[in-house]
Enzyme design. Structure first.
Site, PDB file in Angstrom:
ATOM      1  N   SER A  46       8.012   0.619   2.997  1.00 60.58           N
ATOM      2  CA  SER A  46       7.785   1.388   2.272  1.00 60.58           C
ATOM      3  C   SER A  46       7.196   2.282   2.346  1.00 60.58           C
ATOM      4  O   SER A  46       6.029   2.316   2.559  1.00 60.58           O
ATOM      5  CB  SER A  46       9.058   0.643   0.615  1.00 60.58           C
ATOM      6  OG  SER A  46       7.338  -0.190   0.034  1.00 60.58           O
ATOM      7  N   LYS A  47       7.308   3.519   0.961  1.00 59.87           N
ATOM      8  CA  LYS A  47       6.391   4.025   0.568  1.00 59.87           C
ATOM      9  C   LYS A  47       5.033   4.292   0.169  1.00 59.87           C
ATOM     10  O   LYS A  47       4.218   4.342   0.268  1.00 59.87           O
ATOM     11  CB  LYS A  47       7.353   5.201  -0.346  1.00 59.87           C
ATOM     12  CG  LYS A  47       8.790   5.829   0.074  1.00 59.87           C
ATOM     13  CD  LYS A  47       9.576   5.157  -0.466  1.00 59.87           C
ATOM     14  CE  LYS A  47       9.954   4.667   0.710  1.00 59.87           C
ATOM     15  NZ  LYS A  47      11.362   3.631   0.547  1.00 59.87           N
ATOM     16  N   ARG A  48       5.547   2.912  -0.914  1.00 60.13           N
ATOM     17  CA  ARG A  48       4.007   2.186  -0.981  1.00 60.13           C
ATOM     18  C   ARG A  48       3.549   1.388  -0.126  1.00 60.13           C
ATOM     19  O   ARG A  48       1.740   1.115  -0.031  1.00 60.13           O
ATOM     20  CB  ARG A  48       4.448   1.167  -2.458  1.00 60.13           C
ATOM     21  CG  ARG A  48       4.970  -0.040  -2.187  1.00 60.13           C
ATOM     22  CD  ARG A  48       5.105  -0.953  -3.290  1.00 60.13           C
ATOM     23  NE  ARG A  48       3.777  -1.178  -3.457  1.00 60.13           N
ATOM     24  CZ  ARG A  48       3.895  -2.037  -2.583  1.00 60.13           C
ATOM     25  NH1 ARG A  48       4.195  -3.093  -1.947  1.00 60.13           N
ATOM     26  NH2 ARG A  48       2.634  -3.028  -2.574  1.00 60.13           N
TER      27      ARG A  48
END
Length: 470
Positions: free
Chosen positions: A226-228
Site C-alpha cells: 500500500s502507499k504507506r
RNA sequence: GGCGCCAUCGUCUAGCCUGGUUAGGACAGCGGCUUUUCAAGCCGUCAACCCGGGUUCAAAUCCCGGUGGCGUCACCA
C-alpha cells in the site's frame, strides 16, 4: 454457454493504478491470451462519490503503457438499467427485499456522515437487501483448493442503495453473468467476496465462473502493498525510466514460475508459458533491486537505435549544448552508457556525477591528481609521468584515424605501459582524459573522444605537469 | 476478538501431489579476476525447509498439534 475463456480486469477508479492491480490485470491478460480467449476491462465506478475521471484515465494510461489491450471496455455507471432489471426481478422473486429499518450513519470520521455544511446528519434509509438463504457455500479455487464458508454470518447484506444505485456485489455478479465471464482471477482479498457473490449468482440463475485467487504483492514489511509501505503508482515507474516489458516480466515472476531457471521473458514468451496452476500460494515481497536487474536485461536487448532514443529523451538539454558535443562522439559513448545504467532514470545520476561533462567538455582537475597512488616503494614523480604522457602522444600519433578504436589504441600502448608499469602510465592517461578519480578505462575514453581530442587533452596535461615541475 | 489464507536462504523461487543424492536457480551481499579507478562482465562464496510430536529403514515432502504473519469482518470496491 461458450467454452471459450473470458476474463476481466475490474479496477475501481478511486486511486492511481499500482503494481498489485497491474499484476492482476497481467494474469488475466496472460491467461486469456494463452487460451485464445478474451479479456474485458470494466471500471467499477458504482460509488459515485469516490470514483474520479482522473483515476479512470490514469488506469487507462498505465494499461496502455504496459501494452495490455482489451477486447471490450465497460463502465458500471453506464449500466444502471441492467442492474435495475435484475434488482426488480430479484425483489419480485423474493430473493431480495426492500428494507426500511432505521439506520443512523455513524459519525466515525466518514465523509458520508457529513453534508456540505459539515453538519452531522441522521438519515433514515431504505435499502435493498439480499435474502440470505444462510447456507454453507463450497467452491474450488484454482490456487487455494476447496474452500467452504458459512454465509449465515453475512446476514441479509445490502446489495443496492435503491433500484438506481446498485452496490459492488450485485453489479459484479450481474456483469460477470452478462459478459460471460468464465474465469475470475483476482487478489486473495476477493476470497471473502466469493461466497456472497455465489449466493447472488444462484439467486439470479447465473453460472459459477472458475475462481482463481492470487496472492498479494507485499511491501518490505510483508504487509499487503500500500502507499504507506512502498507502493508507488505505475506512472512513477515510467517516470523513473523503467521499460514496460521489464515491469511486465517482473510482475509475472511475482507469484508465478515457469518451472525452469529462465527469468527473462518477453510478453509473447510469457503468454506461451503461462499456467495458472503454477501460481504460488504465499504473498511475494516486491523488490525493486530485482526489477532493476530485469530492466537491465531487457535494456541489453534494445536495438542501438531504440537505446539511443531512450537516452536522448532523458539527456538534459545543456549536455547537447556543451562545446564538445557531437552526434558521433555521443554514439561512441553510447555502449558505455548502456553498461552503466539499469534504468533510463540512471542517466540523471550519471549527469550528477559529471560523467557527461568531461566527455563533451574539457576535463577539470587539479594537476597533482594525475599522479597515481604510490604502489609499493616506487613513488611516482611528476617528471617521469610527464615523459610517459609525451611518449603516449607519440605512440597515439602513429595510429591511423581508422585504427583509433579501443582495441587499436590498447595494442599500440600496451607494450610501453606494461614495460613502464601500467599504473604509472595508464592512471595518468585516464585522469588526463577525464579529470576524474572514477571513469571508464583510458582506451575506451580515448576511442570515444577521438584521436584529435585525445591528443589535445594529453598535451594539455603534459604542459600543466611541466609547469608543476619548474 | 470471530472467520479465512499462508509459511523453503535477506528477497523471488525450484523441489511437495507420486517420501529416498551435499535442498537447486536468480536478485542482493561478500571475495577474487580483469586495463592500479568506477561500472559492467566472469569466477567463487555466504545463507533457508516456522516449532513440536507422529508414521517410516528414510520426512522439506504424509498425519496431528502449536506458533507466527497477513487478510477480512461497510448503505467502499
Amino acid at each position: 454457454m461458450a467454452d471459450s475463456v473470458i476474463t476481466r480486469y475490474p479496477p475501481s477508479p478511486t486511486g492511481h493504478p499500482h503494481v498489485g492491480g497491474m499484476r492482476t490485470a497481467l494474469f488475466n491478460y496472460l491467461f486469456a491470451k494463452k487460451t485464445g480467449g478474451k479479456i474485458i476491462l470494466r471500471f467499477e465506478d458504482t460509488d459515485k462519490s469516490r470514483s474520479k475521471k482522473e483515476f479512470e484515465e490514469s488506469n487507462f494510461d498505465a494499461l496502455q503503457w504496459l501494452k495490455l489491450s482489451f477486447d471490450a471496455i465497460y463502465k458500471q455507471s453506464e449500466r444502471t438499467l441492467i442492474y435495475k432489471k435484475y434488482l426488480g426481478k430479484m425483489i419480485a422473486e423474493g430473493t431480495a427485499y426492500l428494507s426500511s429499518e432505521e439506520t443512523y450513519i455513524s459519525e466515525g470520521g466518514e465523509e458520508e456522515a457529513e453534508d456540505e455544511k459539515g453538519e452531522h446528519r441522521e438519515r433514515r434509509s431504505e435499502v435493498i437487501r439480499f435474502k440470505n438463504p444462510n447456507k454453507k457455500v463450497t467452491f474450488t479455487d484454482l490456487v487455494l483448493g476447496e474452500i467452504t464458508v458459512d454465509t449465515s454470518e453475512l446476514k441479509d447484506f445490502v446489495i443496492a442503495k435503491n433500484l438506481e444505485e446498485p452496490l459492488y456485489h450485485l453489479a459484479v455478479v450481474v456483469d460477470d453473468f452478462e459478459m460471460g465471464i468464465t474465469h475470475v482471477i483476482r487478489g486473495v482479498d476477493g476470497i471473502y467476496n466469493t461466497p456472497r457473490q455465489i449466493l447472488i449468482q444462484e439467486a439470479i440463475g447465473a453460472p459459477r465462473p472458475v475462481y482463481c485467487h492470487i496472492p498479494f504483492v507485499l511491501g518490505q514489511d510483508r504487509a499487503k502493498l500500500s502507499k504507506r509501505n512502498g507502493s508507488v503508482p505505475i506512472t512513477e515507474y515510467r517516470k523513473l525510466g523503467f521499460l514496460p516489458e521489464a515491469l511486465i516480466n517482473y510482475l509475472a515472476l511475482l507469484g508465478w514460475h515457469p518451472g525452469d531457471d529462465r527469468e527473462i521473458f518477453t510478453i509473447e514468451e510469457l503468454i506461451k508459458e503461462f499456467e495458472l496452476e503454477k501460481m504460488q500460494k504465499a504473498g511475494a515481497v516486491f523488490d525493486v533491486e530485482k526489477l532493476r536487474w530485469i530492466n537491465r536485461e531487457h535494456m541489453k536487448k534494445l536495438s542501438e537505435e531504440d537505446f539511443k532514443k531512450g537516452v536522448l529523451e532523458r539527456l538534459p538539454e545543456n549536455i547537447t549544448a556543451l562545446p564538445g558535443w557531437s552526434e558521433e562522439r555521443f554514439s561512441r559513448f553510447l555502449p558505455e552508457i548502456r553498461d552503466r545504467i539499469s534504468i533510463f532514470g540512471d542517466i540523471e545520476a550519471m549527469r550528477e556525477a559529471g560523467e557527461f561533462n568531461y566527455i563533451f567538455d574539457k576535463p577539470v582537475f587539479e594537476i597533482a591528481r594525475i599522479l597515481p597512488a604510490p604502489k609499493k616503494e616506487v613513488h611516482p614523480d611528476s617528471k617521469r609521468i610527464e615523459s610517459h604522457i609525451l611518449r603516449l602522444i607519440e605512440e597515439l600519433d602513429r595510429i591511423p584515424k581508422e585504427g583509433f578504436t579501443k582495441e587499436g589504441i590498447k595494442s599500440a600502448l600496451w607494450e610501453y605501459a606494461t614495460k613502464e608499469g601500467r599504473g604509472e602510465v595508464l592512471w595518468p592517461m585516464r585522469v588526463a582524459l577525464s579529470g576524474k578519480e572514477k571513469s571508464p578505462d583510458p582506451f575506451t575514453l580515448a576511442a570515444v573522444l577521438g584521436k584529435e581530442e585525445t591528443e589535445l587533452r594529453l598535451k594539455s596535461a603534459a604542459e600543466r605537469l611541466h609547469k608543476l615541475n619548474e
